[in-house]
Structures are given as structure tokens and as C-alpha cells.
Design a protein around this motif. Sequence first.
Motif, PDB file in Angstrom:
ATOM      1  N   MET A   1      -8.452 -44.425 -10.541  1.00  0.00           N
ATOM      2  CA  MET A   1      -8.469 -43.438  -9.501  1.00  0.00           C
ATOM      3  C   MET A   1      -7.441 -42.381  -9.868  1.00  0.00           C
ATOM      4  N   GLN A   2      -7.802 -41.121  -9.685  1.00  0.00           N
ATOM      5  CA  GLN A   2      -6.873 -40.022  -9.910  1.00  0.00           C
ATOM      6  C   GLN A   2      -6.638 -39.296  -8.603  1.00  0.00           C
ATOM      7  N   VAL A   3      -5.379 -38.997  -8.331  1.00  0.00           N
ATOM      8  CA  VAL A   3      -5.019 -38.255  -7.126  1.00  0.00           C
ATOM      9  C   VAL A   3      -3.973 -37.208  -7.469  1.00  0.00           C
ATOM     10  N   SER A   4      -3.951 -36.151  -6.674  1.00  0.00           N
ATOM     11  CA  SER A   4      -2.951 -35.106  -6.881  1.00  0.00           C
ATOM     12  C   SER A   4      -1.607 -35.573  -6.338  1.00  0.00           C
ATOM     13  N   VAL A   5      -0.555 -34.857  -6.704  1.00  0.00           N
ATOM     14  CA  VAL A   5       0.782 -35.185  -6.218  1.00  0.00           C
ATOM     15  C   VAL A   5       0.804 -35.116  -4.695  1.00  0.00           C
ATOM     16  N   HIS A   6       0.176 -34.095  -4.134  1.00  0.00           N
ATOM     17  CA  HIS A   6       0.149 -33.947  -2.675  1.00  0.00           C
ATOM     18  C   HIS A   6      -0.555 -35.143  -2.029  1.00  0.00           C
ATOM     19  N   ALA A   7      -1.708 -35.541  -2.562  1.00  0.00           N
ATOM     20  CA  ALA A   7      -2.442 -36.689  -2.012  1.00  0.00           C
ATOM     21  C   ALA A   7      -1.633 -37.975  -2.194  1.00  0.00           C
ATOM     22  N   ALA A   8      -0.887 -38.081  -3.290  1.00  0.00           N
ATOM     23  CA  ALA A   8      -0.075 -39.264  -3.539  1.00  0.00           C
ATOM     24  C   ALA A   8       1.045 -39.368  -2.503  1.00  0.00           C
ATOM     25  N   LYS A   9       1.656 -38.231  -2.151  1.00  0.00           N
ATOM     26  CA  LYS A   9       2.697 -38.241  -1.124  1.00  0.00           C
ATOM     27  C   LYS A   9       2.136 -38.711   0.211  1.00  0.00           C
ATOM     28  N   THR A  10       0.944 -38.249   0.522  1.00  0.00           N
ATOM     29  CA  THR A  10       0.323 -38.571   1.804  1.00  0.00           C
ATOM     30  C   THR A  10      -0.149 -40.020   1.865  1.00  0.00           C
ATOM     31  N   ASN A  11      -0.605 -40.558   0.752  1.00  0.00           N
ATOM     32  CA  ASN A  11      -1.239 -41.884   0.731  1.00  0.00           C
ATOM     33  C   ASN A  11      -0.508 -42.891  -0.136  1.00  0.00           C
ATOM     34  N   LEU A  12       0.796 -42.788  -0.233  1.00  0.00           N
ATOM     35  CA  LEU A  12       1.544 -43.645  -1.152  1.00  0.00           C
ATOM     36  C   LEU A  12       1.322 -45.131  -0.871  1.00  0.00           C
ATOM     37  N   SER A  13       1.354 -45.549   0.383  1.00  0.00           N
ATOM     38  CA  SER A  13       1.165 -46.968   0.710  1.00  0.00           C
ATOM     39  C   SER A  13      -0.189 -47.475   0.232  1.00  0.00           C
ATOM     40  N   LYS A  14      -1.225 -46.669   0.432  1.00  0.00           N
ATOM     41  CA  LYS A  14      -2.575 -47.065  -0.002  1.00  0.00           C
ATOM     42  C   LYS A  14      -2.655 -47.132  -1.525  1.00  0.00           C
ATOM     43  N   LEU A  15      -1.985 -46.214  -2.194  1.00  0.00           N
ATOM     44  CA  LEU A  15      -1.993 -46.215  -3.660  1.00  0.00           C
ATOM     45  C   LEU A  15      -1.246 -47.432  -4.210  1.00  0.00           C
ATOM     46  N   ILE A  16      -0.167 -47.804  -3.560  1.00  0.00           N
ATOM     47  CA  ILE A  16       0.574 -49.000  -3.982  1.00  0.00           C
ATOM     48  C   ILE A  16      -0.301 -50.231  -3.834  1.00  0.00           C
ATOM     49  N   ALA A  19      -2.807 -50.334  -6.617  1.00  0.00           N
ATOM     50  CA  ALA A  19      -2.184 -50.750  -7.874  1.00  0.00           C
ATOM     51  C   ALA A  19      -1.913 -52.249  -7.877  1.00  0.00           C
ATOM     52  N   LEU A  20      -1.470 -52.785  -6.731  1.00  0.00           N
ATOM     53  CA  LEU A  20      -1.212 -54.227  -6.641  1.00  0.00           C
ATOM     54  C   LEU A  20      -2.481 -55.045  -6.822  1.00  0.00           C
ATOM     55  N   LYS A  21      -3.616 -54.462  -6.474  1.00  0.00           N
ATOM     56  CA  LYS A  21      -4.904 -55.148  -6.642  1.00  0.00           C
ATOM     57  C   LYS A  21      -5.451 -54.985  -8.056  1.00  0.00           C
ATOM     58  N   GLY A  22      -4.713 -54.272  -8.907  1.00  0.00           N
ATOM     59  CA  GLY A  22      -5.122 -54.133 -10.303  1.00  0.00           C
ATOM     60  C   GLY A  22      -5.804 -52.829 -10.641  1.00  0.00           C
ATOM     61  N   GLU A  23      -5.968 -51.955  -9.679  1.00  0.00           N
ATOM     62  CA  GLU A  23      -6.614 -50.671  -9.928  1.00  0.00           C
ATOM     63  C   GLU A  23      -5.637 -49.727 -10.622  1.00  0.00           C
ATOM     64  N   GLU A  24      -6.144 -48.960 -11.552  1.00  0.00           N
ATOM     65  CA  GLU A  24      -5.307 -47.979 -12.235  1.00  0.00           C
ATOM     66  C   GLU A  24      -5.228 -46.728 -11.370  1.00  0.00           C
ATOM     67  N   VAL A  25      -4.017 -46.305 -11.067  1.00  0.00           N
ATOM     68  CA  VAL A  25      -3.805 -45.120 -10.237  1.00  0.00           C
ATOM     69  C   VAL A  25      -3.076 -44.084 -11.081  1.00  0.00           C
TER      70      VAL A  25
END
Length: 77
Positions: A1-16, A19-25
Amino acid sequence: MQVSVHAAKTNLSKLIEAALKGEEVVITRGKQPVVKLVAIPKREFKFDLLAGKVNAPDLDFFKPLDEEELALWEKAP
């Protein structure tokens, strides 16, 4: 999954969680990938870290003390 810096700031918990489930972020700045978010593998605690390295006679901590040992403990200050 690719996300912008802005989207990463907004969705950091979901991205973590992803990643914990093994998905590449991958976090991008514009269209350029700049950071990959990966989970740190858990290390298991091993209770037998010194197994075979410590030699001590009869290390049974759960057996009752004999009369002589018990007397020494009872007389201790």
C-alpha cells in the motif's frame, strides 16, 4: 500500500496495524516513495538462557528444606 505523507499523518494508527499484519506500507512524498513502514519482529523471552552454562548441585528450589537448613534460616538475624 502506498500513501502520501499527509494521509500517513491522518491514518498512522491504521497504517501501523497494516504493517503489524505483514502488509508493506510505503509513504510517498508526491509520487516519490521515501519511507517503508515495517513491523519490528517480536522477540520471545527464553527462560533457559543459561541452560547448560551454570553448574550447581541440586537446584530444586521447590523442595522443602531439611532440618539443618531450616535451623540456619530460623537463626538468621
